[in-house]
Motif scaffolding. Sequence first.
Motif, PDB file in Angstrom:
ATOM      1  N   ILE A   1       6.068  -4.134  -2.979  1.00  0.00           N
ATOM      2  CA  ILE A   1       4.809  -3.408  -2.807  1.00  0.00           C
ATOM      3  C   ILE A   1       3.842  -3.728  -3.945  1.00  0.00           C
ATOM      4  CG2 ILE A   1       3.730  -1.142  -2.604  1.00  0.00           C
ATOM      5  CD1 ILE A   1       5.412  -1.843  -0.210  1.00  0.00           C
ATOM      6  N   GLY A   2       4.381  -3.806  -5.166  1.00  0.00           N
ATOM      7  CA  GLY A   2       3.532  -4.099  -6.312  1.00  0.00           C
ATOM      8  C   GLY A   2       2.893  -5.470  -6.232  1.00  0.00           C
ATOM      9  N   THR A   3       3.665  -6.458  -5.818  1.00  0.00           N
ATOM     10  CA  THR A   3       3.121  -7.808  -5.683  1.00  0.00           C
ATOM     11  C   THR A   3       2.096  -7.876  -4.571  1.00  0.00           C
ATOM     12  OG1 THR A   3       5.204  -8.733  -6.497  1.00  0.00           O
ATOM     13  CG2 THR A   3       3.721 -10.234  -5.348  1.00  0.00           C
ATOM     14  N   PHE A   4       2.368  -7.153  -3.468  1.00  0.00           N
ATOM     15  CA  PHE A   4       1.418  -7.101  -2.353  1.00  0.00           C
ATOM     16  C   PHE A   4       0.095  -6.491  -2.804  1.00  0.00           C
ATOM     17  CE2 PHE A   4      -0.297  -4.077   0.840  1.00  0.00           C
ATOM     18  CZ  PHE A   4      -0.837  -4.989   1.726  1.00  0.00           C
ATOM     19  N   ALA A   5       0.166  -5.421  -3.595  1.00  0.00           N
ATOM     20  CA  ALA A   5      -1.049  -4.713  -4.009  1.00  0.00           C
ATOM     21  C   ALA A   5      -1.764  -5.403  -5.162  1.00  0.00           C
ATOM     22  CB  ALA A   5      -0.704  -3.273  -4.397  1.00  0.00           C
ATOM     23  N   PHE A   6      -1.001  -5.827  -6.190  1.00  0.00           N
ATOM     24  CA  PHE A   6      -1.607  -6.318  -7.416  1.00  0.00           C
ATOM     25  C   PHE A   6      -1.437  -7.807  -7.652  1.00  0.00           C
ATOM     26  CE2 PHE A   6      -0.470  -1.837  -8.765  1.00  0.00           C
ATOM     27  CZ  PHE A   6      -1.760  -1.363  -8.591  1.00  0.00           C
ATOM     28  N   GLY A   7      -0.691  -8.479  -6.792  1.00  0.00           N
ATOM     29  CA  GLY A   7      -0.454  -9.896  -7.005  1.00  0.00           C
ATOM     30  C   GLY A   7       0.627 -10.127  -8.047  1.00  0.00           C
ATOM     31  N   GLU A   8       0.680 -11.329  -8.566  1.00  0.00           N
ATOM     32  CA  GLU A   8       1.738 -11.690  -9.491  1.00  0.00           C
ATOM     33  C   GLU A   8       1.658 -10.927 -10.810  1.00  0.00           C
ATOM     34  OE1 GLU A   8       4.328 -13.485  -8.784  1.00  0.00           O
ATOM     35  OE2 GLU A   8       3.543 -13.801  -6.766  1.00  0.00           O
TER      36      GLU A   8
ATOM     37  N   GLY B   1      -7.216 -14.191  -5.101  1.00  0.00           N
ATOM     38  CA  GLY B   1      -7.853 -13.075  -4.421  1.00  0.00           C
ATOM     39  C   GLY B   1      -7.150 -12.602  -3.171  1.00  0.00           C
ATOM     40  N   SER B   2      -5.869 -12.924  -3.041  1.00  0.00           N
ATOM     41  CA  SER B   2      -5.153 -12.592  -1.809  1.00  0.00           C
ATOM     42  C   SER B   2      -4.485 -11.225  -1.843  1.00  0.00           C
ATOM     43  CB  SER B   2      -4.090 -13.661  -1.516  1.00  0.00           C
ATOM     44  OG  SER B   2      -3.133 -13.704  -2.563  1.00  0.00           O
ATOM     45  N   ASP B   3      -4.452 -10.564  -3.023  1.00  0.00           N
ATOM     46  CA  ASP B   3      -3.770  -9.279  -3.105  1.00  0.00           C
ATOM     47  C   ASP B   3      -4.675  -8.157  -2.594  1.00  0.00           C
ATOM     48  OD1 ASP B   3      -5.335  -8.266  -5.548  1.00  0.00           O
ATOM     49  OD2 ASP B   3      -4.491 -10.154  -6.272  1.00  0.00           O
ATOM     50  N   LEU B   4      -4.064  -6.979  -2.414  1.00  0.00           N
ATOM     51  CA  LEU B   4      -4.767  -5.842  -1.821  1.00  0.00           C
ATOM     52  C   LEU B   4      -5.929  -5.369  -2.692  1.00  0.00           C
ATOM     53  CD1 LEU B   4      -4.889  -3.717   0.445  1.00  0.00           C
ATOM     54  CD2 LEU B   4      -3.294  -2.337  -0.897  1.00  0.00           C
ATOM     55  N   VAL B   5      -5.734  -5.355  -4.011  1.00  0.00           N
ATOM     56  CA  VAL B   5      -6.791  -4.867  -4.889  1.00  0.00           C
ATOM     57  C   VAL B   5      -8.065  -5.683  -4.708  1.00  0.00           C
ATOM     58  CG1 VAL B   5      -7.485  -4.430  -7.266  1.00  0.00           C
ATOM     59  CG2 VAL B   5      -5.129  -4.021  -6.585  1.00  0.00           C
ATOM     60  N   HIS B   6      -7.936  -6.997  -4.699  1.00  0.00           N
ATOM     61  CA  HIS B   6      -9.118  -7.849  -4.539  1.00  0.00           C
ATOM     62  C   HIS B   6      -9.793  -7.613  -3.188  1.00  0.00           C
ATOM     63  CE1 HIS B   6      -7.572 -10.648  -7.847  1.00  0.00           C
ATOM     64  NE2 HIS B   6      -8.777 -10.295  -8.216  1.00  0.00           N
ATOM     65  N   LYS B   7      -9.000  -7.464  -2.141  1.00  0.00           N
ATOM     66  CA  LYS B   7      -9.575  -7.247  -0.815  1.00  0.00           C
ATOM     67  C   LYS B   7     -10.346  -5.934  -0.763  1.00  0.00           C
ATOM     68  CE  LYS B   7      -7.840 -11.024   0.894  1.00  0.00           C
ATOM     69  NZ  LYS B   7      -8.729 -12.187   1.158  1.00  0.00           N
ATOM     70  N   LEU B   8      -9.784  -4.888  -1.366  1.00  0.00           N
ATOM     71  CA  LEU B   8     -10.455  -3.585  -1.353  1.00  0.00           C
ATOM     72  C   LEU B   8     -11.726  -3.611  -2.195  1.00  0.00           C
ATOM     73  CD1 LEU B   8      -7.375  -1.175  -1.657  1.00  0.00           C
ATOM     74  CD2 LEU B   8      -8.752  -1.640   0.380  1.00  0.00           C
TER      75      LEU B   8
END
Length: 340
Positions: free
Chosen positions: A20-27, A105-112
């Motif tokens: 979940i952390g990687t999905f949301a914040f990336g590496e 820019g593929s993680d959730l934070v960037h998209k939001l």
Amino acid sequence: MGRNAVAISEHIFATVDGIIGTFAFGETYAAQQFKEKFIDVINETMDFLGNFSAEDFFPNAAGRLVDRLTGVAARREMIFMELDGFFERIIDQYSDPARRKNDDGSDLVHKLIDLWKMDGTTKRFTRDHVKAMLMNTFIGGNDSSSVTMHWTMAELMRNPRVLKKVQDEIRAVVGKKERVQHDDMRKLKYLRMVVKETMRLHPPGTLLIPRETIRHTKVGGYDIPAKTKVIVNAWAIGRDPKIWKDPEEFCPDRFEETDIDFNGAHFELIPFGSGCRICPGVAMAVLNMEFILANMLFCFNWELPEGMRKEDIDMEEARGLTIHKKTPLLLLAIRQYTTD
């Protein structure tokens, strides 16, 4: 892992948190620069949300006064400030143009953030929406999935026949490969039944998120006024003897002759809710749970600590927003080696 018993709940949570952390914040999340502090805040939030608040039952001045006198209001404010401060720092960090040059820019934070800053949007998506969605991603994704897998392993250890059947299925499908691959998952039908049965007996949230009626209606002959808070007891539905045969028995085989699923279309099994407000992360949650369990069951043979019998496994539930197993499950993990 040797012959030392391990508390599998800790390892399961760490795995889900990493996904979940990687999905949301990336590496960046894996770098540990804010991970440990954030987990502490999330755990405190989950504990608080499961505690009593007078204002929940008396939404008036009296309820607010009781919460102030008992310290509930002060603790709520403190936790909010910690969460809000954390997400503020994250948004500032991820909005830095210098950082964005090095990220895909593929993680959730960037998209939001992109959605929030989109010019001409009519959605009125604000900075607070970004923070709220990130919080929901972790609270809804980490704890509930981890709890479900913990209960699954406990039930499997109490039911050796089911454990053998699901491991035989997984190992027959995976064969000589080192671990389960995503392409194998669609073939693991009995594993899906095991997860369904776990969520029937142990829905991560006993009570679904409250709803409010928008107009006067009748249900079962009872008048329900408008603006009535409606709370659905998913735990009771899953154990209702009028719906389920032998409801207290862990029997995944009951799903062999039925198409009942937890996608919201069958009200007998609604751990994720139903309708337009069904959990938006249901697909990701199920995929993660099944994939992690499949690899655990494929790669290891699981045994109880020496001197412990399956009858000794304590299945008492702990109080909280999500229904944890009160006594953590300790197991011996024996590596299953494959040969060419």
